[in-house]
Design a protein around this motif. Structure first.
Motif, PDB file in Angstrom:
ATOM      1  N   LYS A  73     -34.253  26.942  -4.862  1.00  0.00           N
ATOM      2  CA  LYS A  73     -34.078  25.886  -5.527  1.00  0.00           C
ATOM      3  C   LYS A  73     -35.794  24.625  -6.023  1.00  0.00           C
ATOM      4  O   LYS A  73     -35.111  23.764  -7.055  1.00  0.00           O
ATOM      5  CB  LYS A  73     -33.171  24.984  -4.470  1.00  0.00           C
ATOM      6  CG  LYS A  73     -32.081  25.406  -4.136  1.00  0.00           C
ATOM      7  CD  LYS A  73     -30.786  25.037  -5.846  1.00  0.00           C
ATOM      8  CE  LYS A  73     -29.668  25.206  -4.791  1.00  0.00           C
ATOM      9  NZ  LYS A  73     -28.906  25.123  -5.945  1.00  0.00           N
ATOM     10  N   ASP A 130     -26.952  18.404   0.360  1.00  0.00           N
ATOM     11  CA  ASP A 130     -27.057  20.297   0.611  1.00  0.00           C
ATOM     12  C   ASP A 130     -26.266  20.328   1.826  1.00  0.00           C
ATOM     13  O   ASP A 130     -25.599  20.973   2.730  1.00  0.00           O
ATOM     14  CB  ASP A 130     -27.420  20.863   0.320  1.00  0.00           C
ATOM     15  CG  ASP A 130     -27.184  20.748  -1.381  1.00  0.00           C
ATOM     16  OD1 ASP A 130     -25.969  20.433  -1.990  1.00  0.00           O
ATOM     17  OD2 ASP A 130     -27.733  21.082  -2.553  1.00  0.00           O
ATOM     18  N   TYR A 148     -33.096  19.906  -8.497  1.00  0.00           N
ATOM     19  CA  TYR A 148     -32.976  19.249  -7.286  1.00  0.00           C
ATOM     20  C   TYR A 148     -33.827  18.478  -6.698  1.00  0.00           C
ATOM     21  O   TYR A 148     -35.321  18.699  -6.400  1.00  0.00           O
ATOM     22  CB  TYR A 148     -33.287  20.911  -7.186  1.00  0.00           C
ATOM     23  CG  TYR A 148     -32.882  20.848  -5.765  1.00  0.00           C
ATOM     24  CD1 TYR A 148     -31.277  20.812  -5.763  1.00  0.00           C
ATOM     25  CD2 TYR A 148     -33.088  20.733  -4.001  1.00  0.00           C
ATOM     26  CE1 TYR A 148     -30.396  21.469  -4.346  1.00  0.00           C
ATOM     27  CE2 TYR A 148     -32.331  21.294  -3.169  1.00  0.00           C
ATOM     28  CZ  TYR A 148     -31.044  21.121  -3.198  1.00  0.00           C
ATOM     29  OH  TYR A 148     -30.638  21.247  -1.998  1.00  0.00           O
ATOM     30  N   TYR A 185     -42.292  14.635  -0.048  1.00  0.00           N
ATOM     31  CA  TYR A 185     -41.340  16.521  -0.420  1.00  0.00           C
ATOM     32  C   TYR A 185     -41.845  17.031  -2.159  1.00  0.00           C
ATOM     33  O   TYR A 185     -41.572  18.379  -2.593  1.00  0.00           O
ATOM     34  CB  TYR A 185     -39.792  15.565  -1.070  1.00  0.00           C
ATOM     35  CG  TYR A 185     -39.323  16.528  -1.807  1.00  0.00           C
ATOM     36  CD1 TYR A 185     -38.246  17.499  -0.363  1.00  0.00           C
ATOM     37  CD2 TYR A 185     -38.689  16.041  -2.913  1.00  0.00           C
ATOM     38  CE1 TYR A 185     -37.591  18.009  -1.700  1.00  0.00           C
ATOM     39  CE2 TYR A 185     -37.951  17.360  -3.732  1.00  0.00           C
ATOM     40  CZ  TYR A 185     -36.835  18.261  -2.687  1.00  0.00           C
ATOM     41  OH  TYR A 185     -36.161  18.881  -3.300  1.00  0.00           O
ATOM     42  N   VAL A 193     -32.977  26.626   2.043  1.00  0.00           N
ATOM     43  CA  VAL A 193     -32.627  26.055   0.831  1.00  0.00           C
ATOM     44  C   VAL A 193     -33.566  25.912   0.017  1.00  0.00           C
ATOM     45  O   VAL A 193     -33.293  26.158  -1.395  1.00  0.00           O
ATOM     46  CB  VAL A 193     -32.123  24.369  -0.164  1.00  0.00           C
ATOM     47  CG1 VAL A 193     -31.375  24.473  -0.832  1.00  0.00           C
ATOM     48  CG2 VAL A 193     -30.611  25.146   1.588  1.00  0.00           C
ATOM     49  N   ILE A 194     -34.757  25.499  -0.241  1.00  0.00           N
ATOM     50  CA  ILE A 194     -36.086  24.987  -1.240  1.00  0.00           C
ATOM     51  C   ILE A 194     -36.433  26.244  -1.565  1.00  0.00           C
ATOM     52  O   ILE A 194     -36.849  26.860  -2.911  1.00  0.00           O
ATOM     53  CB  ILE A 194     -37.498  24.571  -0.733  1.00  0.00           C
ATOM     54  CG1 ILE A 194     -36.357  23.212  -0.697  1.00  0.00           C
ATOM     55  CG2 ILE A 194     -37.920  24.561  -1.541  1.00  0.00           C
ATOM     56  CD1 ILE A 194     -35.875  22.316  -2.167  1.00  0.00           C
ATOM     57  N   ILE A 250     -34.149  23.271   5.712  1.00  0.00           N
ATOM     58  CA  ILE A 250     -34.835  22.943   3.897  1.00  0.00           C
ATOM     59  C   ILE A 250     -35.771  23.712   4.097  1.00  0.00           C
ATOM     60  O   ILE A 250     -35.424  24.620   2.624  1.00  0.00           O
ATOM     61  CB  ILE A 250     -35.863  21.988   4.425  1.00  0.00           C
ATOM     62  CG1 ILE A 250     -35.256  20.802   4.901  1.00  0.00           C
ATOM     63  CG2 ILE A 250     -37.144  21.897   3.001  1.00  0.00           C
ATOM     64  CD1 ILE A 250     -35.765  19.382   5.149  1.00  0.00           C
ATOM     65  N   LEU A 281     -31.062  17.983  -1.687  1.00  0.00           N
ATOM     66  CA  LEU A 281     -31.560  18.199  -0.283  1.00  0.00           C
ATOM     67  C   LEU A 281     -30.640  17.579   0.613  1.00  0.00           C
ATOM     68  O   LEU A 281     -29.619  18.220   1.564  1.00  0.00           O
ATOM     69  CB  LEU A 281     -32.426  18.797  -0.500  1.00  0.00           C
ATOM     70  CG  LEU A 281     -32.788  19.536   0.379  1.00  0.00           C
ATOM     71  CD1 LEU A 281     -32.672  20.707   1.040  1.00  0.00           C
ATOM     72  CD2 LEU A 281     -34.596  19.513   1.049  1.00  0.00           C
TER      73      LEU A 281
END
Length: 151
Positions: A41, A55, A47, A75, A35-36, A32, A52
């Motif tokens: 992202k 992905d 997004y 989140y 990606v973030i 996580i 997520l």
């Protein structure tokens, strides 16, 4: 008779949180973050946790559980934290001194000025403008105040 039917909210833990092994939680936490944060992202207004999850090849319940347990927030707050941290850097960077709050808000991924201000205040206890004035070097602060009085 009471005007409102208010009952105390029971704090109930989500059962699915305990169904995820600690090893899987740690693995998802790292993925996580990759990606973030690493892929940035958080700057993408569209997004979502659903994207997520897709992905990462998992589901939104797992994403939610990991973010809740490992980062102690939901989140949206998790993503907004990175947006606010970047906004704080931009607000005091002399290269961006002439940008208005809407520009900064847009650059870091907020969809509107109101959510930017609300999130910024939640994390810092002050508005973005107050933060900018408090943290800019003195010569830049004078320019900002002068510009604000001319508008």
């Amino acid at each position: 008779m009471a005007k409102y039917n208010i009952t105390e909210r029971k704090d109930k833990g989500a059962a699915y949180r305990s169904m995820i092994s600690p090893r899987l939680m740690d693995e998802l936490k790292e993925r996580i973050l990759a990606v973030i944060l690493i892929q940035k992202k958080y700057k993408d207004k569209d997004y979502s946790a659903k994207q997520l999850a897709e992905d990462l090849g998992t589901n939104t319940r797992y994403i939610s559980a990991v973010v809740n347990v490992r980062f102690h927030m939901n989140y949206t707050s998790f993503v907004n934290k990175f947006r606010i941290e970047e906004a704080m850097a931009l607000l005091v960077d002399r290269r961006y001194v002439d940008l208005n709050m809407e520009d900064i808000s847009d650059m870091v991924g907020f969809t509107n000025r109101q959510s930017f201000y609300a999130s910024f205040y939640k994390f810092n206890g002050m508005t973005p403008r107050e933060y900018k004035l408090r943290h800019l070097p003195q010569d830049k602060e004078k320019k900002v105040k002068k510009k604000a009085t001319n508008n």
